[in-house]
Design a protein around this motif. Sequence first.
Motif, mmCIF file in Angstrom:
data_model
loop_
_atom_site.group_PDB
_atom_site.id
_atom_site.type_symbol
_atom_site.label_atom_id
_atom_site.label_comp_id
_atom_site.label_asym_id
_atom_site.label_seq_id
_atom_site.Cartn_x
_atom_site.Cartn_y
_atom_site.Cartn_z
ATOM 1 N N VAL A 184 0.823 -1.222 0.000
ATOM 2 C CA VAL A 184 0.000 0.000 0.000
ATOM 3 C C VAL A 184 0.854 1.268 0.000
ATOM 4 C CG1 VAL A 184 -1.573 1.373 1.425
ATOM 5 C CG2 VAL A 184 -2.096 -1.019 0.936
ATOM 6 N N PRO A 185 1.898 1.386 0.834
ATOM 7 C CA PRO A 185 2.694 2.622 0.805
ATOM 8 C C PRO A 185 3.282 2.912 -0.569
ATOM 9 C CG PRO A 185 3.221 1.335 2.762
ATOM 10 C CD PRO A 185 2.376 0.464 1.888
ATOM 11 N N ILE A 186 3.649 1.866 -1.296
ATOM 12 C CA ILE A 186 4.285 2.062 -2.597
ATOM 13 C C ILE A 186 3.278 2.586 -3.619
ATOM 14 C CG2 ILE A 186 5.577 0.918 -4.439
ATOM 15 C CD1 ILE A 186 6.314 -1.220 -2.280
ATOM 16 N N VAL A 187 2.117 1.940 -3.693
ATOM 17 C CA VAL A 187 1.134 2.374 -4.682
ATOM 18 C C VAL A 187 0.551 3.724 -4.308
ATOM 19 C CG1 VAL A 187 -0.889 1.229 -3.658
ATOM 20 C CG2 VAL A 187 -0.759 1.542 -6.128
ATOM 21 N N ALA A 188 0.420 4.019 -3.010
ATOM 22 C CA ALA A 188 -0.058 5.344 -2.600
ATOM 23 C C ALA A 188 0.934 6.425 -3.016
ATOM 24 C CB ALA A 188 -0.293 5.375 -1.094
ATOM 25 N N ALA A 224 9.999 -9.282 1.270
ATOM 26 C CA ALA A 224 10.802 -8.265 0.590
ATOM 27 C C ALA A 224 10.784 -8.450 -0.921
ATOM 28 C CB ALA A 224 12.239 -8.302 1.112
ATOM 29 N N THR A 225 10.736 -9.685 -1.394
ATOM 30 C CA THR A 225 10.726 -9.944 -2.843
ATOM 31 C C THR A 225 9.489 -9.339 -3.495
ATOM 32 O OG1 THR A 225 11.960 -11.997 -2.531
ATOM 33 C CG2 THR A 225 10.763 -11.731 -4.606
ATOM 34 N N ASP A 226 8.342 -9.501 -2.858
ATOM 35 C CA ASP A 226 7.096 -8.952 -3.410
ATOM 36 C C ASP A 226 7.084 -7.433 -3.350
ATOM 37 O OD1 ASP A 226 5.618 -11.550 -3.803
ATOM 38 O OD2 ASP A 226 6.045 -11.672 -1.666
ATOM 39 N N ILE A 227 7.618 -6.878 -2.286
ATOM 40 C CA ILE A 227 7.686 -5.418 -2.175
ATOM 41 C C ILE A 227 8.617 -4.862 -3.239
ATOM 42 C CG2 ILE A 227 8.398 -3.523 -0.679
ATOM 43 C CD1 ILE A 227 7.559 -5.266 1.706
ATOM 44 N N ARG A 228 9.753 -5.525 -3.451
ATOM 45 C CA ARG A 228 10.703 -5.086 -4.471
ATOM 46 C C ARG A 228 10.082 -5.181 -5.865
ATOM 47 N NH1 ARG A 228 14.633 -7.367 -2.329
ATOM 48 N NH2 ARG A 228 14.439 -9.389 -3.366
ATOM 49 N N ALA A 229 9.317 -6.248 -6.104
ATOM 50 C CA ALA A 229 8.661 -6.392 -7.409
ATOM 51 C C ALA A 229 7.653 -5.273 -7.648
ATOM 52 C CB ALA A 229 7.967 -7.748 -7.486
ATOM 53 N N ALA A 230 6.918 -4.881 -6.605
ATOM 54 C CA ALA A 230 5.955 -3.787 -6.742
ATOM 55 C C ALA A 230 6.670 -2.468 -7.026
ATOM 56 C CB ALA A 230 5.107 -3.679 -5.476
ATOM 57 N N ARG A 231 7.795 -2.242 -6.365
ATOM 58 C CA ARG A 231 8.554 -1.012 -6.602
ATOM 59 C C ARG A 231 9.045 -0.956 -8.045
ATOM 60 N NH1 ARG A 231 10.609 1.872 -2.127
ATOM 61 N NH2 ARG A 231 12.332 2.513 -3.467
ATOM 62 N N GLN A 232 9.566 -2.062 -8.549
ATOM 63 C CA GLN A 232 10.055 -2.089 -9.928
ATOM 64 C C GLN A 232 8.907 -1.898 -10.917
ATOM 65 O OE1 GLN A 232 12.050 -5.861 -10.129
ATOM 66 N NE2 GLN A 232 13.886 -5.133 -9.049
ATOM 67 N N ARG A 233 7.804 -2.543 -10.648
ATOM 68 C CA ARG A 233 6.643 -2.434 -11.530
ATOM 69 C C ARG A 233 6.126 -1.006 -11.619
ATOM 70 N NH1 ARG A 233 0.962 -5.481 -10.118
ATOM 71 N NH2 ARG A 233 -0.372 -4.318 -11.557
ATOM 72 N N LEU A 234 6.207 -0.265 -10.516
ATOM 73 C CA LEU A 234 5.700 1.110 -10.490
ATOM 74 C C LEU A 234 6.787 2.134 -10.792
ATOM 75 C CD1 LEU A 234 3.336 0.826 -7.399
ATOM 76 C CD2 LEU A 234 2.691 0.910 -9.817
ATOM 77 N N GLY A 235 7.970 1.674 -11.148
ATOM 78 C CA GLY A 235 9.011 2.585 -11.614
ATOM 79 C C GLY A 235 9.789 3.292 -10.538
ATOM 80 N N PHE A 236 9.911 2.688 -9.352
ATOM 81 C CA PHE A 236 10.667 3.309 -8.278
ATOM 82 C C PHE A 236 12.142 2.945 -8.398
ATOM 83 C CE2 PHE A 236 6.512 3.708 -6.519
ATOM 84 C CZ PHE A 236 6.570 4.777 -5.632
ATOM 85 N N ALA A 237 12.999 3.931 -8.138
ATOM 86 C CA ALA A 237 14.431 3.653 -8.044
ATOM 87 C C ALA A 237 14.700 2.870 -6.756
ATOM 88 C CB ALA A 237 15.226 4.956 -8.049
ATOM 89 N N ARG A 238 15.816 2.151 -6.739
ATOM 90 C CA ARG A 238 16.121 1.301 -5.579
ATOM 91 C C ARG A 238 16.212 2.111 -4.297
ATOM 92 N NH1 ARG A 238 19.737 -3.842 -6.791
ATOM 93 N NH2 ARG A 238 19.402 -3.994 -4.562
ATOM 94 N N SER A 239 16.757 3.320 -4.385
ATOM 95 C CA SER A 239 16.975 4.134 -3.185
ATOM 96 C C SER A 239 15.819 5.088 -2.895
ATOM 97 C CB SER A 239 18.268 4.934 -3.329
ATOM 98 O OG SER A 239 18.197 5.779 -4.470
#
Length: 527
Positions: free
Chosen positions: A230-234, A286-301
Amino acid sequence: MPVERQVSLCARREAAPQEANAGSRGARGENRQRLLKVSSRRCRPIAGDAHPSGKVIPGASGSLVDIDADRIRLAVATGGHHASHFDRAGREYPITWPVLAALLCRFFKRRAATVIGRRVLDSQLRVLLLTAGSRGDVEPFVSLASALRGAGHAVRICVPDDPDAEYGPDHVSLGVSFSALALAVSEVGAMRAYREHIVPAMSKILSRVVDEATAWQPDVIVSHPKLLTVPIVAERLRIPYLTVELAPVLTATAEFPAAGVLRRSYGPVLNRLSYRIPALGERMFATDIRAARQRLGFARSQRVSPSAGSLIAVSPSLLARPLDWPAKANMTGDWPRQPHPGEVLDAEVSEFLSAPAPFAYAGFGSMRGGDPASRAEAIIEGARKAGLRVLLATGWGGLEPPRRCVGRDLLTVSSVPHHLVLPEASVAIHHGGAGTVHAASRAGTPSVLVPFLGDQPFWARTLQRSGLTGKPLHRDRLSSQNVRAAIADAVGRQTAVHSVAERMWTEDGLGVAVAEIVRVAVGGTRR
């Protein structure tokens, strides 16, 4: 020469949309962007003499927020001895600084009134509710959805699969049945269950959260803490989100440990440290959270913003608010199930309740494991020795009465609506989940607690400390004798329980929660 400068303040003034297509997703998204998100990317420079009306403002410079032609503009040219107000027609009026302050106040009041009128009074908020777990995790969200719809807002609720539940209109499945998951987990060892069942189920849920939020484009998200994406998509949608605590699990305090982490208080330092344990869930997935970040275009940092606050759906009549909780921890009161128009009990249950003889309710909700037959027999025989009939809810398998216990004084069902049944019961024997604790207390029905896991020992400890229950019973050490004694103890606490029930009926947990969600949605949009 005085130094000239301009302060440009803009706010859109528009009436509530009446067009038939104003409800479309695109239009709502565009309006939200225009109305609530004034960001630097939407500003353009003013070159010396620009003005919305086309009039010349000598020496003006600064920036103009480009929303549309219908705007309010306050341009202030300041020097050593004067300030001027340029109205929308370009006319200049000398003003004093007190008048300027008044103008600024008028402007911000007007902008707030525009926002509130457009997004609240005209029912334009889109609220996405997300939850996962057993019925105890879901039903409070269903009640909140009903309250939000009653206030005129558009609500979508994402829930686990449960063919027997009533979620109301506009609900979406997260694609996982927690009752089936609990059954699968109970049949294998812990590590195998985690690897083969829990991880795939949570991966599916966390991905579905991203799908539904990006597709529906809400104004605010209200979610269960299990839903770690949720924090990532928000952040990607640039909207605020609120986290719901059905028991104190995230908001740290020195007064008591996190529910479900420690069985008793170990002092201020360890109590506060215990609230870091639930955060370890982020490492497990963490794997699922990382996948969501990549899918939504977030940089690693790239960091994501924290929640706008917590909605702690706990009655202050049962748990006093800790003195060290921050202001963003909103202890709203509980969110009881809302009766539906024309809602009636099953005929068999209704007939059982209409009989004059008193009865005990017994149910362990989603709990299972151990010996459910011996457990049920001890409860039934203990209640009979106390002179009570028994309404027994088998739930997900925590109670299974043997055939030798069958009698006219026993009715076995899978589940019942607590808000209709518990007010009629003499005593409630249950697992101590947050929902059942609040439902029994609100009904004024004394409880006998048999905690299993999670937050249940916390509630058993809390109610015992406040004098509302006696010592909890161990789930695998029930006997007809200790059940009978516990029932007698509970009945003797009726006065205290009735007093708490009266206070709880004066609370409006749902109303407080709705008001906080609206406040955050209107004023908490990120830039």
